[in-house]
Design a protein around this motif. Sequence first.
Motif, PDB file in Angstrom:
ATOM      1  N   ARG A 234       0.717  -1.188   0.236  1.00 57.10           N
ATOM      2  CA  ARG A 234       0.083  -0.124   0.061  1.00 57.10           C
ATOM      3  C   ARG A 234       0.883   1.273   0.051  1.00 57.10           C
ATOM      4  N   SER A 235       2.303   1.200   0.407  1.00 56.93           N
ATOM      5  CA  SER A 235       2.987   2.188   0.193  1.00 56.93           C
ATOM      6  C   SER A 235       3.372   2.661  -1.256  1.00 56.93           C
ATOM      7  N   ALA A 236       3.012   1.999  -2.030  1.00 50.67           N
ATOM      8  CA  ALA A 236       3.369   2.249  -3.441  1.00 50.67           C
ATOM      9  C   ALA A 236       2.460   3.672  -3.873  1.00 50.67           C
ATOM     10  N   ALA A 237       1.219   3.642  -3.407  1.00 50.28           N
ATOM     11  CA  ALA A 237       0.457   4.844  -3.907  1.00 50.28           C
ATOM     12  C   ALA A 237       0.766   5.963  -3.461  1.00 50.28           C
ATOM     13  N   ILE A 238       1.808   6.721  -3.732  1.00 52.61           N
ATOM     14  CA  ILE A 238       2.479   8.071  -3.135  1.00 52.61           C
ATOM     15  C   ILE A 238       1.679   9.123  -3.607  1.00 52.61           C
ATOM     16  N   THR A 239       1.809   8.960  -5.117  1.00 50.66           N
ATOM     17  CA  THR A 239       1.284  10.229  -5.839  1.00 50.66           C
ATOM     18  C   THR A 239      -0.044  10.086  -6.257  1.00 50.66           C
ATOM     19  N   LYS A 240      -0.637  11.068  -6.841  1.00 48.63           N
ATOM     20  CA  LYS A 240      -2.129  10.980  -7.342  1.00 48.63           C
ATOM     21  C   LYS A 240      -2.340  10.449  -8.778  1.00 48.63           C
ATOM     22  N   ASP A 241      -0.929  10.130  -9.151  1.00 50.57           N
ATOM     23  CA  ASP A 241      -0.947   9.561 -10.547  1.00 50.57           C
ATOM     24  C   ASP A 241      -1.006   8.101 -10.582  1.00 50.57           C
TER      25      ASP A 241
END
Length: 640
Positions: free
Chosen positions: A193-200
């Motif tokens: 879940r740490s992968a989703a760091i940006t809004k892109d």
Amino acid sequence: MGLFLLFRIIFVFLFKDQLGADSTAIDVIAAILNGMRFDSVISSCIVLLPFFFSICCIFADLEAIAIRARNLTGTLFVGLSTIICLVTLTYFKEFNDQFNQFLFNLIYDDRKAILLTVLKEYHLIPNIIVMAVLIYLLVKLMRRIIREPFLSKDVLEKYIHTPLHRAVVFFLILCLFVIGIRGSAGRIPVRERSAAITKDEFLNKTVLNPFSALRYAILEQINLSKSQGIEVYLPDGDVVNAAQHVFGTDQKYGDIDSYMTRYAKGPKHVPPRHIFFIVAESYSQWPMWDKYKSLGLAEGVKSLAENGVFVKNFVASSAGTMTSLSAIISGLPDAGVITNYRPTAAKPYPSSLPYIFKQLGYKTRFFYGGYLSWQKVGDFCKAQGFEEIYGGGDMGGWLAANEWGLADEYLFDFVLSTVKDDQPSFNMILTTTFHPPYTVDVREKGFTLNAIPDDLKKSCLEDVDFLALGHFWYMDRCIGDFGKAIEHKVKLPLVVITADTPVRRKINKTPDLYEKTAIPFVLYGKDVLKGISLPSGAAGSHIDITPTLVELTAPKGFSYHTMGKDLLDPEQRPFGIGLDLVIGSHYIVEMGEKSRIHPLSEKTLPQNVPDLSTLKKLYDSMYGIAWWRIMKGPNVYLPK
């Protein structure tokens, strides 16, 4: 770490067209730096063996063995990393994701057909040569780098000459190694879940390295397949509570099937005498939109939709052909457990579509232009209630076939010649042509598009695959021609059209979530649908097809089982639930630990947007129920 960093930079560069319009250089840097946390985990694991031998050198003269272990480990790592990184780039181009759960569907697929497809479509031999050259050069570079230590013995002896200094350095190395193998200096190690760091969305998909992506995919499959896999969807394992929530009842039943029981309200008009349910290979909805009208790819199905009932807000129940087909036939969402291979699938599920129509007195047939041994589709269809099952071997026309089956025109011609008007029939047709390798001579068939029209040039990719587009056009034309031809063949026909999955190859540089995931659901039958219209805001998925067709056909009071809803009933819930998605009249939601809501193309979010936690609970409950029914059977344990 350097190799993974190089891969991620190449990854972003190759697919830069997928970057969001509002993404900045800061977002790219954030994704790359965050990815290095996952890289440190893999890198630390890789160096465990040489690190162990380095420690052993403290106690014995094992320097020669340590050097060999280091070279061997480095060579293996460079070789495997080069292969998996190049494979990942090809996989992403096809499936728009790094390794994910769909990878395991390939295990059950036709391996010979896959190999031949890879040889023809993905230039296997040139890619192997490129891999070999890259591995050779990178191994040479790696050995040159490690030939000399980063810190010479003179430097070490100068600054680390006392036992205290050595103890401090050893402690620091140990601390840094622990941080590296956790990917974090904090209390919680780095997680998926740490992968989703940006809004892109695209940048977030580049954060994981291929080894990490493969590891998480394997772990997810293992968790789903375990006897406690229910906890993936329902942490408390309470299936009864989930069923009460999904079906809106306070009753406590000892089996899931009791919750799924429904009673037909009676036909809305004259029932269809013959139903032809077409599952079109990778038929995305976007070619039917006015935005892409100049391409002329979907005139056949669009013509049927304009003269029938067209559900535009519709998504698939899975990401693969067989898993989607299993969901459509069984009436149960794809819970990630490969339904057609489970022991419970050896007899019809009560929610099975052919089983229900067999009870209604229809002759049930399944037509597939490929091999019936593919993923045991023939056995599965027979077990679920199809009385007659036809594969490509029954149809002729193999001169126009490839590894996956016949060209669609032969499939539909066979259906037309097989179905008679002597008794009511339910006929499911799975198309095969729109699948690589693309071997139909679509130019000879009349496909003329060879350049992107001027009105689409700004928004479309430069390297559009016109051969693939031609095969989409061919599939669509075959479906459209069949829909018109069957009207003159039998009485009271109803043509039903949907897709197994959306097409993975897009032409838009930055398609939104709706464009990437929407598939059509079309009902066509002039006599059967007379006076019937689609309720405002209707939205659904594969599991809603069975109740929609039953409520068009069955007499009042007919008992059947379903987890879905009648899409033509205005009183039903105004959203559909598919794999990792919930779609409504103006929105589509990505389901996950951090669910995200998006407006549909050219629409704005309504003021009263649904509560995401409520949708997540319903989603998990439905998939938890499906997991239990497929893995455990109908019986549940009532709370004491």
